[in-house]
Design a protein around this motif. Structure first.
Motif, PDB file in Angstrom:
ATOM      1  N   GLY A  32       0.818  -1.210   0.000  1.00 40.05           N
ATOM      2  CA  GLY A  32       0.000   0.000   0.000  1.00 40.05           C
ATOM      3  C   GLY A  32       0.849   1.255   0.000  1.00 40.05           C
ATOM      4  N   ARG A  33       0.966   1.891   1.156  1.00 39.32           N
ATOM      5  CA  ARG A  33       1.632   3.184   1.279  1.00 39.32           C
ATOM      6  C   ARG A  33       3.048   2.988   1.800  1.00 39.32           C
ATOM      7  N   LEU A  34       4.033   3.525   1.087  1.00 35.88           N
ATOM      8  CA  LEU A  34       5.435   3.372   1.461  1.00 35.88           C
ATOM      9  C   LEU A  34       6.144   4.719   1.441  1.00 35.88           C
ATOM     10  N   MET A  35       7.150   4.850   2.296  1.00 39.32           N
ATOM     11  CA  MET A  35       8.089   5.962   2.190  1.00 39.32           C
ATOM     12  C   MET A  35       9.291   5.478   1.387  1.00 39.32           C
ATOM     13  N   VAL A  36       9.711   6.285   0.422  1.00 39.18           N
ATOM     14  CA  VAL A  36      10.815   5.922  -0.468  1.00 39.18           C
ATOM     15  C   VAL A  36      11.808   7.073  -0.503  1.00 39.18           C
ATOM     16  N   ALA A  37      13.096   6.742  -0.475  1.00 38.45           N
ATOM     17  CA  ALA A  37      14.129   7.782  -0.547  1.00 38.45           C
ATOM     18  C   ALA A  37      14.089   8.462  -1.913  1.00 38.45           C
ATOM     19  N   PHE A  39       0.911  10.764  12.164  1.00 40.28           N
ATOM     20  CA  PHE A  39       1.662  11.769  11.420  1.00 40.28           C
ATOM     21  C   PHE A  39       1.255  11.729   9.945  1.00 40.28           C
ATOM     22  N   PRO A  40       1.418  12.845   9.236  1.00 40.02           N
ATOM     23  CA  PRO A  40       0.990  12.880   7.831  1.00 40.02           C
ATOM     24  C   PRO A  40       1.823  12.007   6.900  1.00 40.02           C
ATOM     25  N   THR A  41       3.099  11.787   7.250  1.00 36.00           N
ATOM     26  CA  THR A  41       3.985  11.053   6.345  1.00 36.00           C
ATOM     27  C   THR A  41       4.534   9.777   6.963  1.00 36.00           C
ATOM     28  N   ALA A  42       5.043   9.860   8.186  1.00 35.20           N
ATOM     29  CA  ALA A  42       5.714   8.726   8.826  1.00 35.20           C
ATOM     30  C   ALA A  42       4.763   7.550   9.000  1.00 35.20           C
ATOM     31  N   ILE A  43       5.204   6.366   8.593  1.00 35.39           N
ATOM     32  CA  ILE A  43       4.408   5.160   8.692  1.00 35.39           C
ATOM     33  C   ILE A  43       5.275   4.010   9.165  1.00 35.39           C
ATOM     34  N   LEU A  44       4.628   3.014   9.765  1.00 34.14           N
ATOM     35  CA  LEU A  44       5.283   1.798  10.227  1.00 34.14           C
ATOM     36  C   LEU A  44       4.621   0.614   9.542  1.00 34.14           C
ATOM     37  N   PRO A  45       5.337  -0.535   9.466  1.00 26.75           N
ATOM     38  CA  PRO A  45       6.748  -0.698   9.779  1.00 26.75           C
ATOM     39  C   PRO A  45       7.641  -0.761   8.536  1.00 26.75           C
ATOM     40  N   GLY A  46       7.088  -0.704   7.316  1.00 22.70           N
ATOM     41  CA  GLY A  46       7.915  -0.808   6.124  1.00 22.70           C
ATOM     42  C   GLY A  46       7.966  -2.230   5.600  1.00 22.70           C
ATOM     43  N   ILE A  47       8.639  -2.406   4.475  1.00 22.50           N
ATOM     44  CA  ILE A  47       8.576  -3.691   3.779  1.00 22.50           C
ATOM     45  C   ILE A  47       9.666  -4.659   4.207  1.00 22.50           C
ATOM     46  N   ASN A  48      10.619  -4.205   4.998  1.00 22.12           N
ATOM     47  CA  ASN A  48      11.753  -5.053   5.353  1.00 22.12           C
ATOM     48  C   ASN A  48      11.860  -5.152   6.865  1.00 22.12           C
ATOM     49  N   CYS A  49      11.986  -6.374   7.399  1.00 18.43           N
ATOM     50  CA  CYS A  49      12.097  -6.561   8.846  1.00 18.43           C
ATOM     51  C   CYS A  49      13.503  -6.284   9.363  1.00 18.43           C
ATOM     52  N   ILE A  50      14.450  -6.032   8.472  1.00 18.20           N
ATOM     53  CA  ILE A  50      15.742  -5.486   8.885  1.00 18.20           C
ATOM     54  C   ILE A  50      15.703  -4.009   8.523  1.00 18.20           C
ATOM     55  N   VAL A  80      21.405   3.268   8.161  1.00 17.63           N
ATOM     56  CA  VAL A  80      22.508   2.925   7.265  1.00 17.63           C
ATOM     57  C   VAL A  80      22.397   3.825   6.044  1.00 17.63           C
ATOM     58  N   ASP A  81      23.366   3.734   5.142  1.00 12.98           N
ATOM     59  CA  ASP A  81      23.240   4.446   3.873  1.00 12.98           C
ATOM     60  C   ASP A  81      22.046   3.879   3.101  1.00 12.98           C
ATOM     61  N   ILE A  82      21.219   4.751   2.552  1.00 15.01           N
ATOM     62  CA  ILE A  82      20.021   4.342   1.814  1.00 15.01           C
ATOM     63  C   ILE A  82      20.120   4.903   0.400  1.00 15.01           C
ATOM     64  N   ALA A  83      19.967   4.033  -0.577  1.00 19.63           N
ATOM     65  CA  ALA A  83      20.095   4.445  -1.976  1.00 19.63           C
ATOM     66  C   ALA A  83      18.828   5.144  -2.452  1.00 19.63           C
ATOM     67  N   ASN A  84      18.984   5.994  -3.442  1.00 21.47           N
ATOM     68  CA  ASN A  84      17.852   6.658  -4.071  1.00 21.47           C
ATOM     69  C   ASN A  84      16.844   5.611  -4.553  1.00 21.47           C
ATOM     70  N   ASN A  85      15.559   5.864  -4.325  1.00 25.37           N
ATOM     71  CA  ASN A  85      14.461   4.970  -4.709  1.00 25.37           C
ATOM     72  C   ASN A  85      14.293   3.759  -3.798  1.00 25.37           C
ATOM     73  N   GLU A  86      15.123   3.619  -2.777  1.00 27.23           N
ATOM     74  CA  GLU A  86      15.001   2.471  -1.876  1.00 27.23           C
ATOM     75  C   GLU A  86      13.890   2.730  -0.859  1.00 27.23           C
ATOM     76  N   PRO A  87      12.987   1.751  -0.637  1.00 24.27           N
ATOM     77  CA  PRO A  87      11.949   1.920   0.386  1.00 24.27           C
ATOM     78  C   PRO A  87      12.563   2.071   1.772  1.00 24.27           C
ATOM     79  N   ILE A  88      11.907   2.867   2.609  1.00 26.84           N
ATOM     80  CA  ILE A  88      12.381   3.117   3.968  1.00 26.84           C
ATOM     81  C   ILE A  88      11.569   2.269   4.939  1.00 26.84           C
ATOM     82  N   SER A  89      12.270   1.458   5.735  1.00 25.02           N
ATOM     83  CA  SER A  89      11.621   0.576   6.694  1.00 25.02           C
ATOM     84  C   SER A  89      12.091   0.922   8.099  1.00 25.02           C
ATOM     85  N   MET A  90      11.126   1.074   9.006  1.00 27.49           N
ATOM     86  CA  MET A  90      11.441   1.327  10.409  1.00 27.49           C
ATOM     87  C   MET A  90      10.821   0.231  11.258  1.00 27.49           C
ATOM     88  N   SER A  91      11.501  -0.156  12.319  1.00 28.43           N
ATOM     89  CA  SER A  91      10.993  -1.207  13.189  1.00 28.43           C
ATOM     90  C   SER A  91       9.945  -0.636  14.135  1.00 28.43           C
TER      91      SER A  91
END
Length: 576
Positions: free
Chosen positions: A81-86, A273-284, A307-318
């Motif tokens: 569904g809804r993801l944050m992406v760099a 929050f309007p943008t911040a979402i949990l938990p993302g697509i990756n469990c690491i 860690v370093d996050i590449a452009n277009n990489e989804p952002i995952s937070m625990s």
């Protein structure tokens, strides 16, 4: 600002726009933030704000600069569904996002007992004060005069004679969720701008139909809104509001203290929050967050790149700090966040070689019982060395027995007995990397710090040397697992690095041979140097991680304050 044909000049107001490559340019036509005309031109820094011309971008900058961050939101990802992406390459420790909530309501998930509806502080039957208008629980005069309660549900409760029994309100997830949905629906007329922003969040309607909700009764919420409160709201819209609250809220009480639990002054709220979402697509996770303002109620979320996050990489937070096994983690993601996670960690029976869910094979004694299908909620568990296998129910029974024994370990009269009891469980039922053992080790670290003196190291005595050795050994073991499952900057690693540096520092201060007034041989000088270099590396990284915490109510802030004092103390006391 960028445009596909490149005709627009760059706009670098306050150096906030950063040049980016065309590979991540949005292809869809959007509306200009100022005039609503269709356009494909957008802010280069965040890729989320569109403008038809440079003049409109400049005119909107005073508003947009407060929400211009190097991420964009992907709304219709087929799996999540809804993801944050760099929207650009991000470096470790970089702040990804800072924003304030668009909804604050008493915590709807954690067992907080009675909650002040005004400021969300924890209350008891003796500290709760009835609101002078509606009778619902508050903490005192200040919240009775002006608070989130008085400006929202209070008048409605009074006019509709909706009564509260403060004793029954304790631990009532349902009641607090109903209040949260009510506050959200009141925004439709009072704050239509905020309501529109809430509607951009995912309500998980289709997914929720497939998952039985054991915490909340949607029909009761609909009855509360339409009958008790007498709001003329369609059931479908109530369902939408409930889904948004259920799947997008951050809990400020998730910050359980490393030594002591949240104090009574800390506000236990659910915030959206309007943008911040949990938990993302990756469990690491590749990012983590800090919610600030838990004492004064001025909540803000700060998201940091782990860690370093590449452009277009989804952002995952625990969504949690504690380490848990795959079958438990996936169940929470499915029932709380409505995500059927199939990431690499969830799909790997060995969990990247950490085996934190696996049991020891009681038959061959050397193999691990692994989930035959990690993506099943009730898999069969098979040994990777022999043909032994057990059912999921048998595995759960073993875990329950081990959990009870590990809990008794924590309650031993001495640390030595706690450690010996834990090692016994490790030898017979589990293994050193099992998540129950890791959680027990974290509890023992808490206890060691409390025994030694969490905020005071000047009066350390010599008979704690063995305790310090245990602290260092346990911290290093925990970090060996956390470095795999929670790499980079995050709260868990920051706390463990603090424990490690504390053990190293106090052991150095306790070692008379390392003091500046003692004679030193060449080998002793080498030992001094090695210990100090190790201490310096650990303290430097611990400070880098903990420095994101600027809220004095968080334990990380207190850790950082103590750590900075210890850095000075180490430099003054130890002579190389």
């Amino acid at each position: 600002m960028e445009k596909r044909n490149g005709n627009f000049a760059d706009f670098d107001a306050e150096d906030k726009t950063i040049p980016r490559g065309p590979e991540s340019w949005p292809s869809e036509i959007q509306q200009c933030k100022v005039c609503d005309n269709p356009t494909r031109s957008f802010c280069k820094s965040c890729s989320s704000a569109f403008y038809c011309c440079k003049d409109h971008q400049k005119a909107h900058w005073k508003i947009h600069k407060n929400e211009c961050f190097p991420i964009r939101v992907v709304v219709n990802d087929p799996s999540f569904g809804r993801l944050m992406v760099a929207s650009q390459d991000l470096t470790q420790g970089q702040r990804i996002l800072e924003e304030v909530p668009i909804l604050i309501t008493p915590n709807t998930r954690s067992e907080n007992g009675i909650t002040c509806l005004g400021c969300c502080k924890k209350l008891t039957l003796t500290t709760a004060v009835p609101c002078i208008r509606c009778g619902w629980p508050l903490c005192g005069v200040q919240c009775d005069m002006e608070s989130l309660h008085t400006t929202n549900e209070c008048i409605i409760f009074k006019e509709r004679a909706i009564q509260s029994s403060m004793g029954n309100l304790g631990n009532s997830y349902q009641t607090l969720c109903e209040i949260g949905v009510l506050r959200m629906l009141l925004l439709i007329e009072r704050e239509p701008r905020l309501w529109k922003r809430l509607l951009k969040l995912d309500s998980f309607k289709q997914t929720r139909k497939q998952v039985a909700d054991k915490m909340f009764n949607l029909n009761s919420i609909i009855c509360f809104i339409r009958q008790e409160v007498s709001m003329d709201i369609e059931e479908d819209l109530i369902d939408t509001a409930f889904g948004i609250l259920r799947g997008n809220a951050f809990d400020t009480s998730d910050y359980i203290g490393f030594i002591d639990c949240c104090s009574d002054s800390v506000r236990c709220a659910s915030v959206i929050f309007p943008t911040a979402i949990l938990p993302g697509i990756n469990c690491i996770p590749n990012a983590y967050y800090s919610i600030q303002g838990r004492q004064d109620g001025k909540f803000k979320i700060v998201c940091i790149a782990s860690v370093d996050i590449a452009n277009n990489e989804p952002i995952s937070m625990s969504y949690e700090d504690d380490l848990t096994g795959t079958f438990l983690r996936r169940r929470v993601k499915e029932t709380v966040f409505y995500q059927n996670c199939t990431c690499k960690l969830c799909s790997d029976p060995t969990e990247y070689g950490t085996y934190i869910s696996s049991l020891k094979c009681t038959k061959c004694k050397i193999g691990y019982l692994l989930a035959s299908n990690p993506l099943s909620l009730e898999p069969e568990w098979k040994c990777n060395n022999c043909k032994c296998s057990i059912t999921h129910l048998k595995m759960l029974d073993t875990l329950q027995k081990a959990k009870l024994k590990l809990q008794s370990c924590i309650n031993q009269t001495t640390l030595e007995k706690s450690l010996e009891s834990m090692r016994g469980v490790t030898r017979t039922l589990l293994h050193e990397n099992h998540f129950l053992v890791l959680q027990t080790e974290i509890e023992i670290c808490r206890r060691i710090l409390a025994v030694i003196g969490f905020y005071e190291i000047k009066n350390i005595i010599s008979d704690v040397s063995r305790i310090l050795e245990n602290l260092i050994e346990i911290s290093q073991h925990l970090l060996s697992v956390v470095n795999v499952l929670r790499p980079g900057y995050n709260r868990t690693r920051g706390r463990l690095l603090y424990c490690l540096q504390f053990g190293i520092l106090v052991s150095i201060l306790n070692d008379q041979t390392l003091q500046e007034d003692q004679p030193s041989t060449e080998s002793m000088a080498i030992t001094k140097k090695m210990k100090m270099e190790q201490l310096g590396r650990v303290q430097k990284e611990a400070e880098a991680i903990l420095s994101v915490e600027v809220d004095e109510s968080t334990e990380e802030y207190r850790m950082l304050k103590t750590l900075r004092g210890e850095l000075k103390l180490a430099g003054k006391t130890i002579h190389l």
